[in-house]
Design a protein around this motif. Structure first.
Motif, PDB file in Angstrom:
ATOM      1  N   ALA A   1      17.980 -18.117   1.621  1.00 58.99           N
ATOM      2  CA  ALA A   1      18.327 -17.422   0.283  1.00 58.99           C
ATOM      3  C   ALA A   1      16.907 -16.931  -0.394  1.00 58.99           C
ATOM      4  O   ALA A   1      16.737 -15.718  -0.716  1.00 58.99           O
ATOM      5  CB  ALA A   1      19.059 -18.112  -0.745  1.00 58.99           C
ATOM      6  N   ILE A   2      16.098 -17.781   0.085  1.00 56.09           N
ATOM      7  CA  ILE A   2      14.480 -17.648  -0.569  1.00 56.09           C
ATOM      8  C   ILE A   2      14.083 -16.532   0.345  1.00 56.09           C
ATOM      9  O   ILE A   2      13.358 -15.765  -0.186  1.00 56.09           O
ATOM     10  CB  ILE A   2      13.798 -18.927  -0.429  1.00 56.09           C
ATOM     11  N   ARG A   3      14.300 -16.444   1.593  1.00 52.94           N
ATOM     12  CA  ARG A   3      13.776 -15.397   2.555  1.00 52.94           C
ATOM     13  C   ARG A   3      14.290 -14.038   2.119  1.00 52.94           C
ATOM     14  O   ARG A   3      13.462 -13.008   2.146  1.00 52.94           O
ATOM     15  CB  ARG A   3      14.108 -15.600   3.990  1.00 52.94           C
ATOM     16  N   GLN A   4      15.400 -14.229   1.609  1.00 56.62           N
ATOM     17  CA  GLN A   4      16.201 -12.562   1.096  1.00 56.62           C
ATOM     18  C   GLN A   4      15.351 -12.095  -0.188  1.00 56.62           C
ATOM     19  O   GLN A   4      14.943 -11.099  -0.299  1.00 56.62           O
ATOM     20  CB  GLN A   4      17.488 -12.949   0.898  1.00 56.62           C
ATOM     21  N   ALA A   5      15.057 -13.270  -0.833  1.00 59.89           N
ATOM     22  CA  ALA A   5      14.294 -12.969  -2.072  1.00 59.89           C
ATOM     23  C   ALA A   5      12.830 -12.355  -1.813  1.00 59.89           C
ATOM     24  O   ALA A   5      12.379 -11.339  -2.356  1.00 59.89           O
ATOM     25  CB  ALA A   5      14.356 -14.053  -3.091  1.00 59.89           C
ATOM     26  N   ARG A   6      12.368 -12.867  -1.043  1.00 61.11           N
ATOM     27  CA  ARG A   6      10.970 -12.770  -0.756  1.00 61.11           C
ATOM     28  C   ARG A   6      10.944 -11.253   0.164  1.00 61.11           C
ATOM     29  O   ARG A   6       9.955 -10.580  -0.060  1.00 61.11           O
ATOM     30  CB  ARG A   6      10.480 -13.693   0.350  1.00 61.11           C
ATOM     31  N   GLN A   7      11.951 -10.899   0.823  1.00 61.70           N
ATOM     32  CA  GLN A   7      11.948  -9.633   1.599  1.00 61.70           C
ATOM     33  C   GLN A   7      12.378  -8.795   0.511  1.00 61.70           C
ATOM     34  O   GLN A   7      11.474  -7.498   0.584  1.00 61.70           O
ATOM     35  CB  GLN A   7      13.097  -9.589   2.679  1.00 61.70           C
ATOM     36  N   ALA A   8      12.984  -8.972  -0.613  1.00 65.90           N
ATOM     37  CA  ALA A   8      13.177  -8.017  -1.832  1.00 65.90           C
ATOM     38  C   ALA A   8      11.928  -7.748  -2.373  1.00 65.90           C
ATOM     39  O   ALA A   8      11.238  -6.638  -2.740  1.00 65.90           O
ATOM     40  CB  ALA A   8      14.149  -8.291  -2.731  1.00 65.90           C
ATOM     41  N   ASP A   9      11.102  -8.986  -2.292  1.00 67.12           N
ATOM     42  CA  ASP A   9       9.680  -8.763  -3.327  1.00 67.12           C
ATOM     43  C   ASP A   9       8.924  -8.047  -2.301  1.00 67.12           C
ATOM     44  O   ASP A   9       8.167  -7.081  -2.819  1.00 67.12           O
ATOM     45  CB  ASP A   9       9.170 -10.061  -3.410  1.00 67.12           C
ATOM     46  N   VAL A  10       8.757  -8.053  -1.172  1.00 66.19           N
ATOM     47  CA  VAL A  10       8.075  -7.438  -0.327  1.00 66.19           C
ATOM     48  C   VAL A  10       8.285  -5.987  -0.442  1.00 66.19           C
ATOM     49  O   VAL A  10       7.367  -4.837  -0.327  1.00 66.19           O
ATOM     50  CB  VAL A  10       8.055  -7.763   1.251  1.00 66.19           C
ATOM     51  N   ARG A  11       9.575  -5.329  -0.301  1.00 62.11           N
ATOM     52  CA  ARG A  11      10.077  -4.055  -0.324  1.00 62.11           C
ATOM     53  C   ARG A  11       9.348  -3.392  -1.719  1.00 62.11           C
ATOM     54  O   ARG A  11       9.104  -2.434  -1.743  1.00 62.11           O
ATOM     55  CB  ARG A  11      11.537  -3.981  -0.182  1.00 62.11           C
ATOM     56  N   LEU A  12       9.884  -4.207  -2.801  1.00 61.04           N
ATOM     57  CA  LEU A  12       9.305  -3.625  -4.188  1.00 61.04           C
ATOM     58  C   LEU A  12       7.936  -3.464  -4.474  1.00 61.04           C
ATOM     59  O   LEU A  12       7.264  -2.545  -4.794  1.00 61.04           O
ATOM     60  CB  LEU A  12       9.793  -4.898  -5.441  1.00 61.04           C
ATOM     61  N   ASN A  13       7.180  -4.612  -3.782  1.00 60.08           N
ATOM     62  CA  ASN A  13       5.869  -4.401  -3.888  1.00 60.08           C
ATOM     63  C   ASN A  13       5.224  -3.442  -2.884  1.00 60.08           C
ATOM     64  O   ASN A  13       4.013  -2.496  -3.310  1.00 60.08           O
ATOM     65  CB  ASN A  13       4.896  -5.634  -3.446  1.00 60.08           C
ATOM     66  N   GLN A  14       5.665  -2.926  -1.933  1.00 62.78           N
ATOM     67  CA  GLN A  14       5.530  -1.941  -0.957  1.00 62.78           C
ATOM     68  C   GLN A  14       5.763  -0.512  -1.552  1.00 62.78           C
ATOM     69  O   GLN A  14       4.836   0.388  -1.554  1.00 62.78           O
ATOM     70  CB  GLN A  14       6.296  -1.969   0.386  1.00 62.78           C
ATOM     71  N   GLN A  15       6.825  -0.593  -2.313  1.00 61.33           N
ATOM     72  CA  GLN A  15       7.105   0.822  -2.868  1.00 61.33           C
ATOM     73  C   GLN A  15       6.040   1.087  -4.123  1.00 61.33           C
ATOM     74  O   GLN A  15       5.499   2.279  -4.110  1.00 61.33           O
ATOM     75  CB  GLN A  15       8.439   0.659  -3.621  1.00 61.33           C
ATOM     76  N   GLU A  16       5.667  -0.169  -4.835  1.00 59.12           N
ATOM     77  CA  GLU A  16       4.649   0.100  -5.902  1.00 59.12           C
ATOM     78  C   GLU A  16       3.295   0.368  -5.217  1.00 59.12           C
ATOM     79  O   GLU A  16       2.453   1.432  -5.841  1.00 59.12           O
ATOM     80  CB  GLU A  16       4.548  -1.336  -6.792  1.00 59.12           C
ATOM     81  N   TYR A  17       2.827  -0.067  -4.062  1.00 63.26           N
ATOM     82  CA  TYR A  17       1.845   0.348  -3.837  1.00 63.26           C
ATOM     83  C   TYR A  17       1.567   1.535  -2.995  1.00 63.26           C
ATOM     84  O   TYR A  17       0.677   2.268  -3.180  1.00 63.26           O
ATOM     85  CB  TYR A  17       1.399  -0.856  -2.264  1.00 63.26           C
ATOM     86  N   ASP A  18       2.699   2.066  -2.566  1.00 61.50           N
ATOM     87  CA  ASP A  18       2.695   3.443  -1.954  1.00 61.50           C
ATOM     88  C   ASP A  18       2.603   4.491  -3.178  1.00 61.50           C
ATOM     89  O   ASP A  18       2.218   5.522  -2.945  1.00 61.50           O
ATOM     90  CB  ASP A  18       4.192   3.692  -1.326  1.00 61.50           C
ATOM     91  N   ARG A  19       3.506   4.151  -3.915  1.00 58.06           N
ATOM     92  CA  ARG A  19       3.478   5.039  -5.333  1.00 58.06           C
ATOM     93  C   ARG A  19       1.836   5.285  -6.055  1.00 58.06           C
ATOM     94  O   ARG A  19       1.618   6.563  -6.283  1.00 58.06           O
ATOM     95  CB  ARG A  19       4.188   4.644  -6.460  1.00 58.06           C
ATOM     96  N   PHE A  20       1.386   4.014  -6.174  1.00 57.16           N
ATOM     97  CA  PHE A  20       0.053   4.111  -6.734  1.00 57.16           C
ATOM     98  C   PHE A  20      -1.243   4.628  -5.694  1.00 57.16           C
ATOM     99  O   PHE A  20      -2.098   5.097  -6.270  1.00 57.16           O
ATOM    100  CB  PHE A  20      -0.498   2.695  -7.187  1.00 57.16           C
ATOM    101  N   GLN A  21      -0.787   4.443  -4.546  1.00 53.65           N
ATOM    102  CA  GLN A  21      -1.670   5.237  -3.524  1.00 53.65           C
ATOM    103  C   GLN A  21      -1.763   6.662  -3.453  1.00 53.65           C
ATOM    104  O   GLN A  21      -2.631   7.423  -3.721  1.00 53.65           O
ATOM    105  CB  GLN A  21      -1.219   4.690  -2.202  1.00 53.65           C
ATOM    106  N   ARG A  22      -0.523   7.345  -3.775  1.00 56.63           N
ATOM    107  CA  ARG A  22      -0.348   8.583  -4.195  1.00 56.63           C
ATOM    108  C   ARG A  22      -1.209   9.049  -5.221  1.00 56.63           C
ATOM    109  O   ARG A  22      -1.733   9.973  -5.558  1.00 56.63           O
ATOM    110  CB  ARG A  22       1.043   9.109  -4.112  1.00 56.63           C
ATOM    111  N   LEU A  23      -0.666   8.366  -6.567  1.00 54.48           N
ATOM    112  CA  LEU A  23      -1.531   8.630  -7.758  1.00 54.48           C
ATOM    113  C   LEU A  23      -3.122   8.574  -7.597  1.00 54.48           C
ATOM    114  O   LEU A  23      -3.751   9.221  -8.313  1.00 54.48           O
ATOM    115  CB  LEU A  23      -0.985   7.667  -8.909  1.00 54.48           C
ATOM    116  N   TYR A  24      -3.517   7.513  -6.816  1.00 53.98           N
ATOM    117  CA  TYR A  24      -5.008   7.386  -6.559  1.00 53.98           C
ATOM    118  C   TYR A  24      -5.299   8.462  -5.974  1.00 53.98           C
ATOM    119  O   TYR A  24      -6.561   9.318  -6.418  1.00 53.98           O
ATOM    120  CB  TYR A  24      -5.104   6.174  -5.800  1.00 53.98           C
ATOM    121  N   ARG A  25      -4.548   9.075  -4.854  1.00 53.88           N
ATOM    122  CA  ARG A  25      -5.227  10.178  -4.288  1.00 53.88           C
ATOM    123  C   ARG A  25      -5.103  11.536  -5.145  1.00 53.88           C
ATOM    124  O   ARG A  25      -6.025  12.534  -5.108  1.00 53.88           O
ATOM    125  CB  ARG A  25      -4.276  10.613  -3.164  1.00 53.88           C
ATOM    126  N   GLU A  26      -4.326  11.656  -6.199  1.00 57.68           N
ATOM    127  CA  GLU A  26      -4.263  12.604  -7.023  1.00 57.68           C
ATOM    128  C   GLU A  26      -5.072  12.581  -8.500  1.00 57.68           C
ATOM    129  O   GLU A  26      -5.242  13.462  -9.111  1.00 57.68           O
ATOM    130  CB  GLU A  26      -2.800  12.813  -7.658  1.00 57.68           C
TER     131      GLU A  26
END
Length: 476
Positions: A162-187
């Motif tokens: 169950a903890i691993r599933q929660a950590r996997q969700a955190d990784v996906r969320l942080n990956q999405q945030e990083y990808d979004r700010f990376q586009r904003l940084y290029r813009e």
């Protein structure tokens, strides 16, 4: 003169001696009469009677008793001496060593299969069984403990997953945030500092996920060890349980039971004796079905076949006691006795026979119905041949025989006179007081049974009727 008279009367000798002469003459006369009477009888019996018979047609008939021949089923049999054996007999010996605690039967008691007859002290073996049972209980407790630990480990694994599933969700969320700010940084809409913060958050979430997966792998290893412990404890439990079963079986050997229905024989031991596997405790024999073993001479072996009737006969008189049948014929010959071993079985429900009893055995090879028997005393033997005298009417054969012998016609019997015919027979075996006749007589024939020494072929007889044997036979 008067004195002389008394002397003559009182004298003891002299004048009294002539008196016996007066009785001598009558005695002589009586002797002469007896001699004359005896001579007259001899003259009458030897001369006058035969002369009188000549005038009547022949010699007087001889009184003879006759009887019919006996017919019966005659057995072709052979007799042997055999020993009775029980088909079920055993001497009980213990499989274990120990002290006799109790004897529950007495010699001669009937027992049934499974009935306890003797008890050996089982205290030591019971202690062994108790110790083995304790080992079983210990192994069972270890199994239960290992199963509980394994269950707890599985629960912990579920929590880690169950903890691993929660950590996997955190990784996906942080990956999405990083990808979004990376586009904003290029813009140019976001600073480099915010982008680095999002990258750091992503890397932290990924590290926590890796840690959760490592915890799961460790927990699975723990579970595998717990399951291995369960398997090891199960093997120990099975082994302990097998030991208990083995010792419980061994404990049963301390109770001696009858293997089959029978009668208790000798009991050579007593309570308190120490016995081992070589000690004879008691014997049990089943006498309701007995068998005999007989060695048949090899010359009679071709006549053997299964199912042949066998009679047990008493040694006194040969009276049949039991009848059985041959069920076994040995395939080979005994090299020493040159005989073939056969076995026959007999029912002994009445218990009249005993094992190891010597008894006569009569094997019946064949039976002949309506066999002819005659009394042994009715058979005459001459010149190596056996013959009997058969009553019949005087016929041409006898007349020709008499004429050949030179008898005068005046001395020949009348045609209706009863005479005897000398019949040659072929004798068989003797059965009691009778003898078997194989050839020469028919079941309807009658024979002379007395005065054989005075009989000859074609001698005239007067039949005197049935013998005592015939009368008793008619009554039966």
């Amino acid at each position: 003169m008067s004195a002389a008279a008394p002397e003559q009367e009182g004298g003891e000798t002299g004048p009294s001696r002539p008196k016996p002469r007066r009785f001598l003459l009558p005695a002589i006369l009586l002797t002469i009469l007896l001699l004359l009477g005896g001579g007259a009888w001899l003259i009458f019996s030897r001369l006058l009677a035969p002369l009188a018979s000549l005038g009547q047609g022949g010699p007087p008939p001889l009184p003879v008793k006759t009887a019919p021949v006996t017919t019966a089923t005659i057995e072709d049999s052979s007799e042997y001496v055999a020993s009775l054996q029980s088909r079920q007999s055993v001497t009980l010996r213990p499989r274990v060593a120990g002290q006799v605690q109790e004897i529950l039967v007495r010699a001669g008691d009937p027992v049934t299969a499974g009935q306890t007859v003797l008890q050996i002290d089982p205290a030591e073996q019971e202690a062994v069984v108790s110790n083995r049972q304790f080992a079983v209980e210990t192994s069972l407790a270890e199994i239960e403990s290992a199963r509980a630990d394994a269950a707890n480990a599985r629960d912990a694994l579920q929590s880690l997953e169950a903890i691993r599933q929660a950590r996997q969700a955190d990784v996906r969320l942080n990956q999405q945030e990083y990808d979004r700010f990376q586009r904003l940084y290029r813009e140019g809409a976001a600073s480099r500092q915010l982008l680095d913060q999002k990258l750091n958050s992503l890397q932290t979430a990924q590290a926590e996920l890796l840690e959760a997966e490592a915890d799961i792998r460790a927990q699975r290893a723990i579970i595998a060890r717990q399951e291995s412990n369960i398997t090891r404890s199960q093997r120990a439990f099975n082994e302990a349980q097998s030991n208990v079963t083995q010792q419980e079986v061994q404990l049963q050997y301390y109770t001696i039971a009858a293997p089959f229905n029978g009668t208790v024989g000798d009991i050579p031991i007593k309570v308190g004796d120490y016995v081992s596997s070589t000690t004879s405790l008691l014997s049990i024999t089943q006498n309701k079905e007995l068998e005999i073993q007989v060695g048949i001479p090899i010359e009679k072996a071709p006549r053997l076949r299964k199912g042949l009737p066998v009679q047990l006969i008493s040694q006194a008189g040969g009276r049949p006691l039991k009848t059985g049948r041959i069920f076994f014929i040995a395939p080979d010959v005994d090299p020493q006795s040159q005989s073939v071993l056969v076995k026959a079985v007999f029912d002994n429900a009445d218990g009249k026979l005993r094992t190891q009893q010597f008894i006569g055995a009569r094997i019946i090879w064949a039976r002949q119905a309506n066999g002819v028997l005659v009394p042994v005393t009715a058979i005459a033997r001459q010149a190596g041949k056996d013959f009997v005298f058969v009553p019949e009417r005087y016929d041409a054969r006898c007349k020709a025989t008499d004429e050949q012998q030179g008898k005068p016609k005046g001395r020949l019997p009348k045609d209706d006179q009863l005479v005897v015919r000398q019949q040659i027979i072929r004798s068989g075996k003797i059965i009691g007081n009778n003898q078997e006749v194989l050839e020469g007589l028919k079941p309807s024939d009658r024979i002379a049974v007395d005065n054989l020494l005075q009989l000859q072929d074609c001698a005239p007889i007067s039949e005197q009727g049935s013998t005592n044997a015939e009368k008793s036979e008619g009554k039966s």
